[in-house]
Structure formats: C-alpha cells, structure tokens
Design a protein around this motif. Structure first.
Motif: not given
Length: 507
Positions: A44-46, A203-204, A408-411, A434-435
């Motif tokens: 996340n954030g990449a 991410h999977k 992902g960052n909202l989560q 989403g993480l």
C-alpha cells in the motif's frame, strides 16, 4: 504469452507524480502489451493505483509521457482515456444504489442516457457478461440490495462492456468469493486470449499464479522489477515488495474456556428498504463466544453477513432475541449502550469514515461520546499523528481529507480508530480488504493481541483459507441462518462448502 516482437500498446515513460511532499511515482517506465495479463504488485502506498489513475486520466503526471501504439498522447480525463480504449475499475464503486443492475449497465453505455432503453445490442452483450461472471445476480436487482462482492462483479461487467483495448483492475478479487474469483480468472484469461491488455493491481499472489503473464513490482514509487510471471517465486515477489523474505504471522492463542463472554440468543432481524445490508432477514442466530475467541463467519455473499454485523454493532435493531456481553444487554432500543465495541465495516469510504473530513476528525470521532468536553485541536492532532504512524497510513498527513486516501489506506484509517483502544468486542468485516501482505500481517497480529486481552472477535470473511488458519471456530450463514458451527481444528473444506451452499449440519 506475449510475443517479444509485438509492439506494446501502451508505454509509460518517466512518469512522476507528487502530492505535496509525497512522491507517489518517481520516473516510472512501464510497457503494457496486447494479449497479456500484467500483475502490478507492491505494498500500500507503493504508487500502483496512482500510476494507473494517470493512465486513466484521473490524475495528470508532473513529468513523463504516455504513448499509445507508439504515438504520444495527452490523457486529460477518464473520458479521453475511454475514447482511447482504456477502462478502469476502482476499489471504490461508482454504482447508483437506487437503480437496478440493468440500469447501471445501460448508463455505462457510450450512448447513455438517450440509448439506455433502446440499445438492445449493448444490453444483450451486457447481460451475457453478467450471466457469465455472476450468474446469481439478476438484472432487476437493486444495487443497494447486493453484497459488496456482487457490486464488485457489476463494476467488472461495466468495464468489460466498454470494449476497451486496455482494462485496468484495481484489487478486483479482494471481496470476491472463491467461486467468483475462479470465474473471474477464467474471464481475464479469455480477455487476454482475445487480444486485450489487462493490468491487474493485486496483493494476492494466488492471482498472479492463476492468470498473470508477467509481473511488475513497485516499491516507494518506482518499478523495481518486471519479469515473466513464471520466472518469479512467491518468496521472491514478497521480498521485492516488502524488503524481507519471511512474514510469519503468530497464530492466535487458545481462548479462555471459562465462560462465554458474548451470548447471542435467538437473534432475528429484518433489513428495510433503506438498509445497506444485503439479506432481508437473519433468523434465530445462536452463538456463544468465549473471552479471547475468534469466531469466523463464513458464507457466500448476500446470506446475511452484513445484516448480522450491523445488528451486532447496534446500527440496526433486532426483531427478537438478546445479545449479552459480560452478562449485560449489548444494545437498548436498537442503539449501542457500550463504548467498548469496535466495528470495522465493509466499504470503509461509504460506511467507515466521514469522507470530507480530515484524518484528525475521523480518528477522534470514536472518542466524542466518551468525553465531557471537546479537547483542543492540538491534542486531537497529536492523537491522530500517533495512530497514523502506528498503522502506517499513507500519506501521513493528518490534515488530508479521508476521501483522498487509497482503498488500502482508508482501511488502515478505520483500523487505527477502532483497534487503538481496548475493545471488549470486535466486529471485523473483511478487515484486510485491499491491504498488502505486510499490512495484512499487521492487522492479524492486532486482532490476536486483542484476543489475548480477552476481547471477543467476530470476523466476517469469504476467505476460507484465512478463517481455517486463524480463527478458533467457524460459523456458516446461509439465507440468514447459522447452518453449521465447527472447530477449525476439525473442519474441512467439503463440510464448509456444503453448508455454504445450503447443506445442513448433521446431528
């Protein structure tokens, strides 16, 4: 598989994008070829979603250029991107809740709104896609009555209907059931075989194994590796994404057998027309959860999971039954009477945050009812900065509006607010949706820490792998009823699958 002599349909050259002090993309170059499924990986954030939003015209790059079939183009809006044959499905849905599935698909047509009802060719194609990808969804279903996984499938159909040469999918399998995911993988391979270029942000690693031709790994705004998928092991991909090889997750400790801390007895409820819960009823739900126990709630999307969570959290009233925590009523008159309940809802942008408020306000919101006075802004900001750092919310700007965060960052933002205190009960709906791999590990460890502190955890998920590995027991919901409960140490997939599709527990 990609022909080495084939010219790329899209070339991103030296793309850079900055948000204030944050460098989201740093001189990124990437080739996308027709007939190829490209898995775009990273934490996340990449910078993955930002890069694809630039290609889709949602953002404008600060530097660099985009070439389509070798010709430089300016993509200044999503409309321009679609005209160039580029479609994108976002993590956050863009469906109209009060319209039917058919109406939403028709509005996605290039001829809408005039052609909504007369473009039969478009509708036949849309209906075929819908039947292929989601045979359980009827065109007459209202969007608001669909489960989150079903809404994701409708979004996918919208994108595929656009006849795009390039299809960008942002975490498309994060909320799909195993059966839906397998259908989706097959459809993606069909698209590639038909000559479409597919970019699959995920991410999977199972997504990579199932349908990717090549992988591109991003880290800190840069592409650090691009290789044929067959040339990279899962261990290598994890190392390139997070910088370390092993991400061992500590398993939860056995719960306290002394007494059931949470008792749910004969619980029944109905969701009204305005409810976001997808099933109309839950009936006679009985569960007893011990201190420190993690109980997974499994089921195919739309079988009452969301309604159960909303009632347990006090967002909707029950029709009958009782919910006791430590021997006292959990809710009175449909409202929560306790402050020590943590609720992680599905779709955090819609259900978990005040989108137009900043991170400070969102992280302080849970404390408002506990305090006799409203503290100074400086205290709130200090509190927010601590949680943002602890949960690695990116970008780490407390004044940023929640709506500007990635999925992902909202989560992570919701998790930071809900898990930062000492809850007695945690209701977690798809908490790792989403993480990335490292963030998923962090969330599990947080849940296990709270379990060790004697919290009861109700964990709703459609991933049987995760539930079997990390929960103590699994309860299966089918059409609003608990049709089976089993210890994970003795559970098997066949038994769970039978219950999820309507088989009953054998006495």
């Amino acid at each position: 598989m990609r022909d080495p002599k084939r010219q790329s349909i899209v070339q991103l050259q030296g793309i850079s994008k900055r948000f204030g002090a944050l460098i989201a993309n740093d001189q990124v170059s990437l080739d996308i070829a027709p007939g190829e499924v490209l898995a775009l990986l990273g934490e996340n954030g990449a910078g993955k979603s930002t890069l694809m939003k630039i290609l889709y015209g949602f953002y404008q790059a600060d530097a660099g250029r985009i070439l389509i079939e070798g010709q430089p183009v300016t993509i200044d809006s999503p409309h321009t991107a679609m005209r160039l044959g580029i479609a994108m499905v976002f993590q956050q849905f863009s469906l109209i809740e009060n319209l039917t599935v058919a109406e939403n698909l028709m509005l996605a047509s290039a001829k809408a709104p005039r052609g909504v009802w007369v473009n039969r060719t478009h509708w036949v194609k849309s209906h075929s896609r819908l039947s292929e990808l989601a045979p359980s969804i009827q065109p007459t279903n209202l969007i608001r009555n669909l489960a989150v996984g079903e809404k994701q499938l409708v979004e996918l159909v919208k994108a595929l209907d656009a006849d795009a040469r390039v299809v960008i999918l942002d975490e498309p399998t994060s909320v799909l059931t195993p059966i839906e995911t397998q259908r989706f993988w097959m459809l993606i391979r069909q698209l590639a075989d038909q000559g479409h270029a597919v970019v699959f942000i995920t991410h999977k690693l199972e997504d990579v194994r199932a349908c990717a031709d090549c992988t591109a790994v991003m880290r800190k705004g840069r592409v650090v590796d691009m290789s044929p998928a067959r040339d990279r092991t899962a261990k290598e991909l994890v190392y390139m994404m997070v910088g370390r090889e092993n991400l061992a997750i500590v398993n939860p400790v056995p719960p306290s057998p002394a007494y059931p801390r949470l008792q749910i007895q004969n619980l029944s409820a109905d969701s009204d027309a305005s409810s976001r819960s997808s099933a109309s009823t839950i009936r006679n739900v009985n569960l007893a959860i011990a201190a420190g126990e993690i109980v997974g709630i499994a089921g195919v999307a739309g079988n009452g999971q969301q309604l159960f969570a909303d009632v347990l959290a006090g967002l909707l009233p029950s029709v009958q039954g009782t919910m006791l925590l430590d021997g006292t009523l959990l809710h009175r008159a449909g409202k929560s009477s306790r402050q020590d309940i943590a609720y992680i809802p599905e779709q955090p942008l819609q259900n978990g945050v005040a989108a137009e408020l900043d991170l400070v306000a969102n992280l302080w919101a849970k404390k408002i009812g506990k305090m006799a006075f409203f503290p100074l802004r400086a205290k709130q900001r200090t509190h927010a900065a601590r949680l943002i750092h602890a949960f690695d919310v990116q970008p780490p700007d407390p004044t940023l509006k929640a709506v500007n965060l990635s999925g992902g960052n909202l989560q992570k933002l919701v998790l930071a607010r809900e898990l930062s205190d000492s809850p007695s009960l945690i209701i977690a709906c798809y908490p790792t949706m989403g993480l990335d791999i490292a963030a998923t590990q962090f969330v599990y460890e947080k849940l296990f820490q709270h379990a060790q502190s004697r919290a009861c955890i109700v964990w709703i998920s459609e991933s049987l792998d995760d539930l079997l590995q990390y929960s103590h027991r699994i309860a299966v919901l089918f059409r609003g009823e608990v049709v089976g409960v089993v210890e994970t140490s003795t559970a098997n997939r066949h038994q769970l699958g039978q219950w999820m599709t309507g088989g009953r527990e054998v006495a």
